[in-house]
Design an enzyme around this catalytic site. Structure first.
Site, PDB file in Angstrom:
ATOM      1  N   GLN A 155       0.825  -1.202   0.000  1.00  0.00           N
ATOM      2  CA  GLN A 155       0.000   0.000   0.000  1.00  0.00           C
ATOM      3  C   GLN A 155       0.867   1.263   0.000  1.00  0.00           C
ATOM      4  O   GLN A 155       2.072   1.202   0.234  1.00  0.00           O
ATOM      5  CB  GLN A 155      -0.911   0.007   1.228  1.00  0.00           C
ATOM      6  CG  GLN A 155      -0.150  -0.112   2.548  1.00  0.00           C
ATOM      7  CD  GLN A 155      -1.000  -0.658   3.667  1.00  0.00           C
ATOM      8  OE1 GLN A 155      -2.214  -0.513   3.676  1.00  0.00           O
ATOM      9  NE2 GLN A 155      -0.371  -1.296   4.635  1.00  0.00           N
ATOM     10  N   ASP A 208      -0.586   0.540  13.377  1.00  0.00           N
ATOM     11  CA  ASP A 208      -0.245   1.836  13.989  1.00  0.00           C
ATOM     12  C   ASP A 208       0.162   1.694  15.446  1.00  0.00           C
ATOM     13  O   ASP A 208       0.706   2.617  16.040  1.00  0.00           O
ATOM     14  CB  ASP A 208      -1.413   2.812  13.873  1.00  0.00           C
ATOM     15  CG  ASP A 208      -2.710   2.238  14.431  1.00  0.00           C
ATOM     16  OD1 ASP A 208      -2.830   2.129  15.659  1.00  0.00           O
ATOM     17  OD2 ASP A 208      -3.592   1.902  13.630  1.00  0.00           O
ATOM     18  N   ASP A 262       1.197 -12.454   7.263  1.00  0.00           N
ATOM     19  CA  ASP A 262      -0.203 -12.541   6.856  1.00  0.00           C
ATOM     20  C   ASP A 262      -1.027 -13.106   8.006  1.00  0.00           C
ATOM     21  O   ASP A 262      -0.814 -14.243   8.438  1.00  0.00           O
ATOM     22  CB  ASP A 262      -0.300 -13.445   5.624  1.00  0.00           C
ATOM     23  CG  ASP A 262      -1.700 -13.521   5.044  1.00  0.00           C
ATOM     24  OD1 ASP A 262      -2.667 -13.224   5.768  1.00  0.00           O
ATOM     25  OD2 ASP A 262      -1.831 -13.898   3.867  1.00  0.00           O
ATOM     26  N   CYS A 263      -1.986 -12.321   8.504  1.00  0.00           N
ATOM     27  CA  CYS A 263      -2.756 -12.761   9.682  1.00  0.00           C
ATOM     28  C   CYS A 263      -3.571 -14.014   9.381  1.00  0.00           C
ATOM     29  O   CYS A 263      -3.795 -14.836  10.282  1.00  0.00           O
ATOM     30  CB  CYS A 263      -3.656 -11.632  10.184  1.00  0.00           C
ATOM     31  SG  CYS A 263      -4.993 -11.158   9.084  1.00  0.00           S
ATOM     32  N   ASP A 283      -8.698  -5.347  13.272  1.00  0.00           N
ATOM     33  CA  ASP A 283      -8.331  -3.948  12.995  1.00  0.00           C
ATOM     34  C   ASP A 283      -7.764  -3.883  11.584  1.00  0.00           C
ATOM     35  O   ASP A 283      -6.608  -3.532  11.364  1.00  0.00           O
ATOM     36  CB  ASP A 283      -7.317  -3.472  14.025  1.00  0.00           C
ATOM     37  CG  ASP A 283      -7.222  -1.948  14.073  1.00  0.00           C
ATOM     38  OD1 ASP A 283      -8.042  -1.281  13.410  1.00  0.00           O
ATOM     39  OD2 ASP A 283      -6.322  -1.432  14.758  1.00  0.00           O
ATOM     40  N   GLU A 359     -16.481  12.288  11.394  1.00  0.00           N
ATOM     41  CA  GLU A 359     -17.797  11.660  11.333  1.00  0.00           C
ATOM     42  C   GLU A 359     -17.914  10.608  12.427  1.00  0.00           C
ATOM     43  O   GLU A 359     -16.934  10.202  13.042  1.00  0.00           O
ATOM     44  CB  GLU A 359     -18.033  11.019   9.963  1.00  0.00           C
ATOM     45  CG  GLU A 359     -17.028   9.948   9.595  1.00  0.00           C
ATOM     46  CD  GLU A 359     -17.280   9.355   8.220  1.00  0.00           C
ATOM     47  OE1 GLU A 359     -18.462   9.223   7.842  1.00  0.00           O
ATOM     48  OE2 GLU A 359     -16.307   9.016   7.526  1.00  0.00           O
TER      49      GLU A 359
END
Length: 369
Positions: A155, A208, A262-263, A283, A359
């Site tokens: 990404q 994060d 890789d989960c 998450d 939001e």
């Protein structure tokens, strides 16, 4: 410094734009009014098409470029674009005044428009400022600096600084978390509601580090975090340590372990070992905005469900974020997928207004029925 783009939209009686002669008359009025605020305006190019209407490009000193389109159905658009150096005043104020005159009002009156609108100036070029809400509306952020940017094998990773929100993590140009967003993490984990003391926990994603950092304050027995992107953790460790502390630096202690991989593959491994958890956190991917639960993202969500509930203890819980509360159709599709699970599950939800998302967001707490 940035390129400034100001957009005007007008709706005219379609009878005034139905043929070439009428469109040329509208174009003449338009140019006359533009010359009142751009006195050195020159025509660079124009084109007339029976199917697509009238199009022209005008400029003032080759610095301010104005493009105009008159559609045969009555729509007129005017785009003004110029470069604004740092410290210089913009040509046009927020309320649409140019040299003290309202260009939108003057054009609307002379064109006898049914309605007209000026959009606030779009500032493009120096730093990214515009990102989508959960239901794909555009939000402008007060970004003043691009702190970090890299493309991993998975990404695009950006850390941007907002004047009001602090440093923000964006993945593939979607807002993930900011220094202002403790409420996101606390609502996801149900702080004050769930009891994590002495519990075994698995986090899927969470690169994060904020969720792991906050969970460790609750004195769990052990937490394993499965994150695929090493570069996300490196970026957050350096630029978002106010929300993740030093957990991404250490990567392992008696209380936790961070596994890079890789989960799904690690969940399969845990299933084979018979390993069970009191809590599993998803998450990961947001609920997709689609009309039906099909596609790669939905397949991934179903895979996470299938494997996560196989590693949950009978009284365990699967906790995850959903999407913005305005995305009602996608949230309903997500809940339909939960209803199809076997063995049966039940769920509750909670909500929180997340500052950097601008939001309200929905969170799910899922357990065996």
């Amino acid at each position: 410094m940035a390129a400034q783009t100001i957009l005007f939209d007008f709706t005219l009686d379609s009878a005034k734009t139905a043929d070439e002669k009428q469109r040329q008359e509208v174009a003449k009025i338009l140019r006359n009014e533009l010359e009142h605020v751009f006195p050195q305006l020159e025509l660079a190019y124009s084109m007339e098409s029976p199917e697509n209407g009238y199009f022209s490009v005008l400029h003032e000193n080759k610095a301010t470029i104005i493009t105009c389109r008159i559609f045969q159905h009555g729509l007129l658009t005017v785009n003004v674009e110029y470069f604004l150096p740092a410290g210089k005043e913009p040509i046009m104020s927020f309320d649409g005044l140019v040299h003290g005159k309202s260009l939108e009002n003057a054009l609307a009156v002379k064109l006898k428009a049914i309605r007209g609108q000026k959009l606030p100036a779009l500032r493009r070029g120096d730093v990214p400022r515009y990102f989508p809400s959960s239901d794909e509306r555009i939000i402008e952020y007060d970004i003043d600096k691009l702190v970090y940017e890299v493309r991993s094998p998975f990404q695009k990773i950006q850390i941007l600084h907002s004047k009001t929100l602090g440093n923000m993590l964006l993945l593939d140009e979607l807002q993930n978390i900011a220094e202002s967003d403790l409420i996101y993490t606390e609502t996801l984990m149900g702080r004050g509601i769930e009891n994590y003391e002495g519990k075994e926990i698995c986090i899927l994603g969470g690169g994060d580090g904020a969720l792991l950092y906050e969970l460790l304050k609750e004195n769990p027995k052990h937490v394993v975090m499965l994150e695929i992107d090493e570069l996300v953790m490196e970026a957050c460790n350096k630029y978002l340590n106010s929300i993740c502390g030093d957990v991404l630096e250490k990567r392992r202690s008696d209380q936790y372990e961070i596994v890079v991989g890789d989960c799904v593959e690690y969940l399969k491994k845990f299933i084979g070992e018979g390993r069970k958890f009191d809590y599993v956190f998803g998450d990961l991917t947001d609920i997709p905005i689609t009309g039906a639960p099909v596609g790669v993202d939905w397949d991934f969500i179903r895979t996470i469900f299938e494997h996560s509930f196989k590693v949950l203890k009978p009284d365990g819980k699967f906790l995850t974020h959903g999407n913005g509360t305005s995305c009602t159709e996608s949230l309903e599709l997500f809940e339909e997928q939960l209803s199809l699970l076997k063995p049966k599950v039940k769920f509750t939800t909670s909500k929180a207004f997340v500052p950097s998302f601008m939001e309200e967001w929905l969170f799910y707490q899922v357990s065996f029925a």
